[in-house]
Each structure stands twice: as C-alpha cells, then as structure tokens.
Design a protein around this motif. Structure first.
Motif, PDB file in Angstrom:
ATOM      1  N   ASP A   1      -9.410   4.321   6.867  1.00 11.23           N
ATOM      2  CA  ASP A   1      -8.825   3.870   7.980  1.00 11.23           C
ATOM      3  C   ASP A   1      -9.624   4.037   9.200  1.00 11.23           C
ATOM      4  O   ASP A   1      -9.313   2.902   9.883  1.00 11.23           O
ATOM      5  CB  ASP A   1      -7.779   5.224   8.154  1.00 11.23           C
TER       6      ASP A   1
ATOM      7  N   ARG B   1      -8.620  13.690  11.805  1.00  9.15           N
ATOM      8  CA  ARG B   1      -7.859  12.497  11.703  1.00  9.15           C
ATOM      9  C   ARG B   1      -8.248  11.611  12.709  1.00  9.15           C
ATOM     10  O   ARG B   1      -8.892  11.763  13.611  1.00  9.15           O
ATOM     11  CB  ARG B   1      -6.283  13.023  12.068  1.00  9.15           C
TER      12      ARG B   1
ATOM     13  N   TYR C   1       6.877  11.487   7.952  1.00 10.58           N
ATOM     14  CA  TYR C   1       5.890  10.672   7.978  1.00 10.58           C
ATOM     15  C   TYR C   1       6.274   9.471   8.983  1.00 10.58           C
ATOM     16  O   TYR C   1       7.381   9.164   9.198  1.00 10.58           O
ATOM     17  CB  TYR C   1       5.690   9.852   6.525  1.00 10.58           C
TER      18      TYR C   1
ATOM     19  N   HIS D   1       0.754  -1.261  -0.112  1.00 10.73           N
ATOM     20  CA  HIS D   1      -0.122   0.038   0.033  1.00 10.73           C
ATOM     21  C   HIS D   1       0.846   1.207  -0.181  1.00 10.73           C
ATOM     22  O   HIS D   1       0.444   2.360  -0.407  1.00 10.73           O
ATOM     23  CB  HIS D   1      -1.052  -0.099   1.399  1.00 10.73           C
TER      24      HIS D   1
HETATM   25  C1  DGY Z   1      -2.013   7.120   6.818  1.00  7.96           C
HETATM   26  O1  DGY Z   1      -0.819   7.331   7.083  1.00  7.96           O
HETATM   27  O2  DGY Z   1      -3.053   8.122   7.318  1.00  7.96           O
HETATM   28  C2  DGY Z   1      -2.589   6.281   5.686  1.00  7.96           C
HETATM   29  O3  DGY Z   1      -3.650   6.459   5.468  1.00  7.96           O
HETATM   30  C3  DGY Z   1      -1.926   5.243   5.941  1.00  7.96           C
HETATM   31  O4  DGY Z   1      -2.071   4.512   4.723  1.00  7.96           O
END
Ligand code: DGY
Length: 410
Positions: free
Chosen positions: A160, A193, A80, A70
């Motif tokens: 998610d 989020r 990240y 993915h």
């Molecule tokens: C994230 O990091 O939020 C992504 O959706 C993971 O794939």
C-alpha cells in the motif's frame, strides 16, 4: 504446550469464516485476494478440501470482465473502512466487492495445492482453470504497458504505502475527498500504518473509480495513477508459467498463455533501471523509482537471473538480522515499523525463497527460510516485522504468516 505447527493451523481455522479466511479479525474482516491464495497454500498442508474451497470462493467473486477483486465483502462489518458502500461495486459480481485487483498469486498456489493430491484436485482445478485464464487475460488487456504490469491504485500492488508510489501519489491533489473516518488506526498503532496524506489519495482514487462505474475502458482513458510494479509483473509472469503447466496437465491449449509469458518477459526486462536493479516505473513521468524493495527480489520467482540483485541480496543479509526489508535498510526513507516502508513480510520472503531455490541459489534460499523460521518462531504470527529486531507489527494471528509457516518456513 502447543507446537508452532499447531498454532499455525489454529490460526487458519480461527480465521475461517466458512469457505473463506479473513487475514485477521478486526483489521481485515473480509476475504482479501492474495491473502486467500496464501491461505489455500497453508490449508493444503493439512486439509486439501478446505484449500480448494478457499480458491473456489475467491473465484466465485470474479467479475464478468475477468477481474478478480481485491476484497470480497461477504458479510457487512462496520469495523472496516472503506466498505462496499464506498466502493459502489455491489452489483458487478456475485458478491459485493472492491473495484480493483491484487497480485495474482492464485494460479501458482492452485498448482501447489493440486500437486499435494493430483487425483483429488483434478476436477477442482479443471473447474477453476478458465477463470484463472480469464483473470490473466484481464491483466494483459487492462494492466499491461508493453508487458510491464502497472497498478492503478496502491492497494492493487498489495504494498500500500511503498516508496515506489511516492512520486505518483504526490502528483494527485485529493480535492473533494471529504470527511471520512479511518478504522485501521483503531486496530493498529498508527505509526505502523499509512499516513493521512496516503489515505486521502487512496480514497480519492476509489471515488474516481466509482464515478466511472469501474468501467475498464472509461478508466483507461485517463489514469491519474499508473505505476509499473515489480510485484505485479513478476508475480503474473510466474503465475502465467504455472498456468501454462496446468494447461498441459489438463490437456488444454497453452498458446495464448505462452504469448502472454513472452510479453511479460519483455515487460519485466523494462523494470531494470540504469543501475541494474529491478524497480518500479512511474508511467506518467517515465521515471524509474530507483528503490530496492522486497518486490525487486521477486525476479528469481519470475524465472529471471540477475547478478546485481544477487549482490543486493548479500547486502540485505548483512544489513539486518531479519531480511528481506520492504525498503532498503540505510536509506533515508527506510522506516522499520511503517508497513511497506521497511518491515519484513514473511509472505514475500516465501516467494523470494522459492524463486532462489528454483534458480539454483540453494544456500541463499535456505538462509532466508531459516531466518524467516526464526523470526516467526520467536516473534509470532504477525502481519509484518521490524527487520532490525524482529518486533511484530500490524495485525496479529495473521492468516498468511501462519500459511507461510506451514507451507514453507517450518
Ligand atoms: C487496507 O485496508 O489497509 C488494505 O490494505 C486495503 O487493501
């Protein structure tokens, strides 16, 4: 004055990192699987060569097992989390990657790219064909429960923090997950989020996969999270139909692909709950979630008709100015800002719209397209949108929203 089309092309160009496109700078600095396939669809509207390159880069990251990860971590990026060091899958494929997959829209968009210019596309399609077949076979071998495709991590579905996973997530005790620093909430308002409770479980599942060295057979022995998902099931069913059409075009055998289609049709039928809506099933408990999510409306995209879903669609059109919400408006869980718990996603609308049009629901398809067009034209190329007022949410200058504008909404 720059036209919206030009803005969309500029976003794709601006997010191009040389052969692959990031979803958006900052928040998502790598190549994501289904984002990339949407990017290819967008590029195909003005640069066919670049569209093929996107798919080729994606499939170059395929593991020997057939799985297409993915995330492909082409270049290190400290902005990240969780990066390649957390996944511990640096040596599985040619590129460091995550250890899970994502909704397989690629074969469908490979077909769309091919159809833009068949003569130029034939050799490139031929080179990708076996890789796409291998990927679909991997899903059928390792993610199928009687043809219902399940996910082993919420990130695998792409949705998610959808309410579809709540019951299965609550059953996980993320013991030992340890300290970590999220990076997503430094790029985007945390209210948009997933929560800390979600993240602990996301990371716990990653750590578990890593302990088992991402070995499919070892992972299959005991699955702490296993939810049959309408996104995966409908998208794979559709992609498989497209793959069979591509097999015909290339003069390849389609027998095995057709056998998967039959299994997937049986699996998709299982996603119909007692009330007739398509929803997710927590395979650990056997419970249907009962959630009407945007993924429920992908039935037409998969070639399946449903009067119950048509009625739900009418309700969705009435309930907010910018449908289709990722979770039904008016329910207790609905949250217009929080990622997959309410916001509208242009990419899902594009898939739903294509499905509706193909299944003979032209007025509904056109209505959805025009509303999505208005949403993007007024509120920009956001990652997702508040369905109640169109407010942009999540990341901005987003690749797949730009792609959907060029390929479908405009
Ligand atoms: C994230 O990091 O939020 C992504 O959706 C993971 O794939």
């Amino acid at each position: 004055h720059i036209s919206i089309d030009e803005q969309a092309r500029a976003i794709l160009r601006g997010n191009d990192r040389g052969g692959y496109t990031v979803p958006t700078a900052g928040l998502y600095p790598y190549q994501w699987n289904w984002d990339s396939a949407f990017a290819a669809w967008g590029f195909a509207q003005f640069d066919i060569d670049r569209a093929w390159a996107e798919l080729e880069t994606l499939f170059a990251g395929q593991w020997p097992s057939g799985m297409v990860p993915h995330i492909l971590f082409h270049k290190p990026d400290p902005g990240y989390f969780p990066g390649p060091d957390v996944w511990g899958a640096q040596d599985k494929g040619t590129t460091p990657s995550s250890g899970i997959s994502q909704p397989p829209v690629a074969a469908s968009f490979a077909r769309a790219v091919y159809e833009k210019d068949p003569a130029a596309g034939e050799p490139r399609l031929r080179a990708l064909f076996t890789r796409m077949v291998d990927w679909h076979r991997w899903f059928m071998d390792w993610r199928s429960d009687g043809g219902a495709i399940f996910i082993t991590h919420p990130w695998e579905a792409g949705r998610d923090n959808a309410p579809d996973w709540d019951e299965a997530m609550a059953a996980i005790d993320p013991v030992g997950v340890g300290e970590y620093t999220r990076r997503d909430t430094s790029h985007v308002d945390p209210a948009m989020r997933p929560t800390k409770e979600d993240y602990d479980r996301y990371i716990w599942l990653v750590q578990r996969g890593r302990r088992l060295d991402w070995d499919d057979a070892a992972l299959a022995k005991d699955r702490p999270f296993m939810v049959a998902d309408p996104t995966m099931t409908f998208i794979l069913l559709r992609a498989n139909r497209d793959l069979a059409a591509l097999a015909d075009l290339l003069g390849e055998d389609r027998g095995e692909i057709d056998s998967w289609t039959a299994r997937l049709e049986a699996g998709a039928a299982r996603l119909k709950g007692e009330d007739g809506v398509f929803d997710a099933i927590n395979l650990t408990t056997g419970h249907h979630t009962g959630n009407v999510s945007c993924a429920s409306f992908l039935c037409w995209y998969a070639g399946l008709e449903s009067d119950v879903m048509l009625d739900e669609l009418r309700q969705a059109f009435d309930a907010s100015p910018y449908p289709i919400p990722s979770h039904k408006v008016g329910t207790e869980i609905f949250n217009p800002k929080r990622y997959w718990r309410g916001p509208t996603w242009a990419i899902i609308n594009a898939l739903i719209g294509r499905g509706l049009a193909e299944m003979g629901h032209k007025p509904e398809a056109e209505k959805l397209r025009l509303l999505t067009r208005e949403l993007i034209a007024r509120h920009g190329f956001a990652e997702y949108f508040n369905p109640l007022n169109g407010d942009p949410a999540g990341g901005g200058t987003f690749t797949w929203t730009a792609a959907v504008w060029l390929a479908w909404a405009s």
